[in-house]
Design a protein around this motif. Structure first.
Motif, PDB file in Angstrom:
ATOM      1  N   ILE A 202      37.351  11.854  18.920  1.00  0.00           N
ATOM      2  CA  ILE A 202      37.415  13.278  19.246  1.00  0.00           C
ATOM      3  C   ILE A 202      36.504  13.979  18.246  1.00  0.00           C
ATOM      4  O   ILE A 202      36.642  13.782  17.038  1.00  0.00           O
ATOM      5  CB  ILE A 202      38.851  13.819  19.133  1.00  0.00           C
ATOM      6  N   PHE A 203      35.572  14.775  18.747  1.00  0.00           N
ATOM      7  CA  PHE A 203      34.577  15.395  17.876  1.00  0.00           C
ATOM      8  C   PHE A 203      34.949  16.831  17.513  1.00  0.00           C
ATOM      9  O   PHE A 203      35.578  17.543  18.297  1.00  0.00           O
ATOM     10  CB  PHE A 203      33.205  15.384  18.545  1.00  0.00           C
ATOM     11  N   PRO A 209      33.220  13.117  14.133  1.00  0.00           N
ATOM     12  CA  PRO A 209      34.608  12.818  14.506  1.00  0.00           C
ATOM     13  C   PRO A 209      35.637  13.493  13.604  1.00  0.00           C
ATOM     14  O   PRO A 209      35.486  13.519  12.380  1.00  0.00           O
ATOM     15  CB  PRO A 209      34.690  11.295  14.375  1.00  0.00           C
ATOM     16  N   ARG A 239      36.499  13.815  26.469  1.00  0.00           N
ATOM     17  CA  ARG A 239      35.720  15.050  26.654  1.00  0.00           C
ATOM     18  C   ARG A 239      36.642  16.266  26.642  1.00  0.00           C
ATOM     19  O   ARG A 239      36.344  17.287  26.005  1.00  0.00           O
ATOM     20  CB  ARG A 239      34.945  14.993  27.966  1.00  0.00           C
ATOM     21  N   THR A 242      38.024  16.946  23.105  1.00  0.00           N
ATOM     22  CA  THR A 242      36.993  17.503  22.220  1.00  0.00           C
ATOM     23  C   THR A 242      36.752  18.975  22.517  1.00  0.00           C
ATOM     24  O   THR A 242      36.764  19.819  21.612  1.00  0.00           O
ATOM     25  CB  THR A 242      35.683  16.714  22.363  1.00  0.00           C
ATOM     26  N   THR A 243      36.539  19.299  23.775  1.00  0.00           N
ATOM     27  CA  THR A 243      36.237  20.689  24.119  1.00  0.00           C
ATOM     28  C   THR A 243      37.452  21.591  23.946  1.00  0.00           C
ATOM     29  O   THR A 243      37.322  22.754  23.549  1.00  0.00           O
ATOM     30  CB  THR A 243      35.721  20.783  25.562  1.00  0.00           C
ATOM     31  N   GLY A 247      35.583  21.398  19.765  1.00  0.00           N
ATOM     32  CA  GLY A 247      34.563  20.472  19.309  1.00  0.00           C
ATOM     33  C   GLY A 247      33.360  20.413  20.228  1.00  0.00           C
ATOM     34  O   GLY A 247      33.347  21.008  21.313  1.00  0.00           O
ATOM     35  N   LEU A 249      30.530  17.568  21.841  1.00  0.00           N
ATOM     36  CA  LEU A 249      30.088  16.187  22.004  1.00  0.00           C
ATOM     37  C   LEU A 249      28.659  16.060  21.492  1.00  0.00           C
ATOM     38  O   LEU A 249      27.803  16.883  21.817  1.00  0.00           O
ATOM     39  CB  LEU A 249      30.141  15.778  23.472  1.00  0.00           C
TER      40      LEU A 249
END
Length: 270
Positions: A202-203, A209, A239, A242-243, A247, A249
């Protein structure tokens, strides 16, 4: 290691299987003398991080943990955001799914969900820290971490949790290269001899990360078809995670993640 760090480190020994720990056991776990451990516990108790059972005198987590957890979740509601994603993924694939956040050189479990649709389940302890080199979550995070972080982790002694744990630094670097090509990590029985898993990073806002999302499957049920199903579902969940947490990608990650990851080979296979 400073005094504050040594004191706070004691908190990491608590888990669902060890909700209360006595002084003698603390000293054994920490590898320190009882007088030093007792001094640290007194400081932790004075600040509300631990409390003693009135009868057994064993220590358990204190009310300060609850207060700080509430503050963290109110200001950075990561668990509230990721919980429905984890539950949805677990329901979709019919297996235990868990998410964790990067804490120093390890991953700290945040939440897990198991739909309990099979007779055999994976045991997961949210109180157990996850090593970066021996779990699919950890390796996927490490693969996309800055070079200095990778160098630091791989320069340390790497514990073998099972006979399939990858501990050779040079070989692990080749594994990390493979993970960067697909975006995900498929790992067999490296942390638990009875579990196979697939994980991805997870970014955060900087495109590095901050944690991981993974699915754990009993090794006896980890067929190629089953793992492919999980891989496809996990890509979308990563995805979304993350969003949803603000975050970004990294460039190329969405394209790379369309390539199914292969199981890291063992050193004696190459």
């Amino acid at each position: 290691m400073g005094t504050v760090t040594k004191a706070l480190e004691l908190l990491n020994y608590f888990s669902r299987t060890k909700p209360e720990i006595g002084l003698v056991e603390f000293a054994r776990l920490a590898g320190r003398d009882k007088a030093t451990v007792h001094r640290h516990l007194v400081e932790l108790e004075a600040n509300g991080f631990v409390e003693q059972h009135p009868q057994t005198r064993a220590y358990r987590l204190g009310p300060a943990i609850l207060r700080l957890t509430a503050v963290r979740e109110a200001t950075h509601p990561t668990r509230r955001i990721l919980r429905p994603i984890v539950e949805s993924l677990a329901a979709e694939v019919g297996e235990l799914c868990h998410t964790s956040l990067l804490q120093g050189d390890m991953l700290s479990p945040l939440f897990h969900s198991d739909p309990m649709v099979h007779g055999t389940q994976v045991h997961f302890d949210e109180g157990e820290m996850l090593p970066l080199h021996a779990t699919s979550s950890g390796l996927s995070v490490l693969a996309f971490s800055p070079p200095d972080v990778i160098d630091r982790i791989l320069s340390q002694p790497l514990k073998a949790y099972t006979d399939l744990t990858l501990t050779d630094p040079a070989f692990l670097r080749s594994v990390l290269d493979d993970i960067r090509q697909s975006g995900l990590c498929n790992l067999d029985q490296a942390f638990d001899r009875e579990v196979s898993s697939v994980g991805g990073p997870i970014f955060g806002p900087e495109g590095t990360p901050i944690g991981a999302l993974a699915v754990a499957v009993p090794a006896v049920r980890a067929s190629r078809e089953k793992m492919d199903e999980i891989l496809n579902a996990l890509r979308g969940a990563i995805r979304q995670a993350t969003t949803s947490t603000g975050g970004i990608l990294p460039r190329g990650f969405a394209v790379l993640s369309e390539t199914p990851p292969s199981r890291p080979p063992q050193p004696n296979e190459v």
